[in-house]
Design an enzyme around this catalytic site. Structure first.
Site, mmCIF file in Angstrom:
data_model
loop_
_atom_site.group_PDB
_atom_site.id
_atom_site.type_symbol
_atom_site.label_atom_id
_atom_site.label_comp_id
_atom_site.label_asym_id
_atom_site.label_seq_id
_atom_site.Cartn_x
_atom_site.Cartn_y
_atom_site.Cartn_z
ATOM 1 N N ARG A 33 0.742 18.474 -4.286
ATOM 2 C CA ARG A 33 -0.385 18.021 -5.105
ATOM 3 C C ARG A 33 -0.620 18.955 -6.285
ATOM 4 N NH1 ARG A 33 -6.184 16.982 -2.379
ATOM 5 N NH2 ARG A 33 -6.115 19.256 -2.207
ATOM 6 N N LYS A 41 -6.324 17.802 -9.282
ATOM 7 C CA LYS A 41 -7.381 18.695 -8.776
ATOM 8 C C LYS A 41 -7.647 19.764 -9.832
ATOM 9 C CE LYS A 41 -8.858 20.900 -4.444
ATOM 10 N NZ LYS A 41 -9.997 19.989 -4.205
ATOM 11 N N GLU A 57 -15.249 8.204 -4.840
ATOM 12 C CA GLU A 57 -15.322 9.478 -4.124
ATOM 13 C C GLU A 57 -16.760 9.797 -3.716
ATOM 14 O OE1 GLU A 57 -13.192 12.833 -5.312
ATOM 15 O OE2 GLU A 57 -11.346 11.759 -5.731
#
Length: 339
Positions: free
Chosen positions: A82, A184, A220
């Site tokens: 990720r 992220k 989210e």
């Protein structure tokens, strides 16, 4: 601070300086070997792109003291992958998977005395990150980059046991369509600070964000992923270009299907169709699972299983996942990496 001065039963999620952290610099087209250092202060150029243009990304994972006394890292290869995707999105060099995992292992070994004992519910939280540094002022990729990993001991997220929390739908967007929602990066979290603070001021645990294009679908929950359990035992979680693909989310998808026998769907979760769910939760590295008692939308609170009791499916998922992390339950191949 030595471990003899830590009250393991009162650990929260707060910064604690530990003994060593890993540090490596990318210059001349490659990463340096890297080293462990006691210095917890970064010395960077005032023109660093991380400071002015948000060229940075980070990860979060945990090391656990297992039941047999060994140390478990949970799926670090997925965090490495990720981070590589985040680096691609922000024009930063990849940290190779082997380098990422070895750096995490080195930091855990160097700070082993800070790992909460088995049975306390705590863990050693690791924060790897990559930032753009070096003398620069234009909007372009940095001339140099820093990759670092530090750690802090953290307590169990739920003090006194796992309990449902209520959340409120926010009118703000966490990320833009085709933006950096799936990476992220710090900017996504900066955008969530004010909505999160407003939700908490109004008595909710955090804000829930709808899709930025139509504002009709849940994406989210604060800084965590959403999931719901339908009345016919389907596990449903949002899938969208602006949703961060969480490692806990990925793990729950696999466990729900392989161990609980649930049908799994990654798709759209419309805010006006909450009645399909008998349970709901938020999942992420810090909390593992936060049960959602109710969601406030247009001044109405939709309650799922209960505002006070955790639903049975959510409870089973939590016990299965944490059992694997702490070495109480055998996990799928490759999920646990011994330090």
């Amino acid at each position: 601070m030595g471990n003899e001065s830590i009250n393991w039963d009162k650990l929260g999620f707060d910064y604690i300086k530990t003994d060593k952290r890993f540090l490596s610099t990318w210059r001349d087209g490659q990463w340096e070997k890297g080293t462990l250092t006691e210095d917890n202060v970064l010395h960077i150029s005032e023109g660093s792109t991380a400071l002015h243009y948000g060229q940075q990304c980070f990860e979060g994972l945990k090391a656990y003291r297992a039941k047999d006394g060994s140390i478990n890292l949970f799926r670090p290869d997925q965090n490495a992958a990720r981070m590589q995707r985040s680096c691609t999105r922000l024009l930063m060099p990849h940290v190779p998977t082997d380098m990422f995992i070895e750096a995490c292992k080195d930091v855990v070994r160097a700070n082993e005395r800070f790992i909460p004992p088995y049975g306390t519910g705590g863990a050693l939280y690791l924060r790897p990150f990559v930032i753009g540094v070096g003398d620069n002022i234009g909007v372009r990729a940095a001339p140099e980059f820093i990759f670092s990993v530090f750690c802090i001991p953290v307590g169990p997220y739920f003090k006194g046991g796992m309990k449902p929390h209520n959340f409120a739908i926010s009118s703000y967007d966490r990320a833009a369509p085709q933006g950096t929602g799936a990476a992220k990066v710090g900017g996504n979290y900066a955008a969530s600070m004010m909505p999160g603070a407003e939700a908490k001021k109004n008595g909710f645990a955090d804000a829930i964000y709808l899709d930025p294009l139509t504002h009709s679908k849940i994406e989210e929950v604060g800084s965590a992923n959403f999931f719901g359990i339908t009345h016919d035992d389907q596990f449903i979680t949002p899938k969208s270009p602006s949703v961060l693909p969480g490692i806990t989310r990925l793990s729950l998808i696999e466990l729900a299907e392989s161990r609980l026998g649930l049908k799994v769907t990654e798709g759209e979760v419309f805010i006006d169709k909450l009645d399909q769910f008998k349970e709901a939760g938020a999942c992420g590295t810090a909390a593992v699972i936060t049960p959602i008692g109710g969601i406030s939308y247009k001044d109405k609170l939709h309650v799922f299983h209960s505002e006070t009791e955790v639903g049975p499916v959510t409870q089973r998922l939590y016990k299965e996942l944490t059992g694997i992390q702490f070495g109480e339950i055998e996990g799928p191949a490759g999920w646990v990496v011994k330090v």
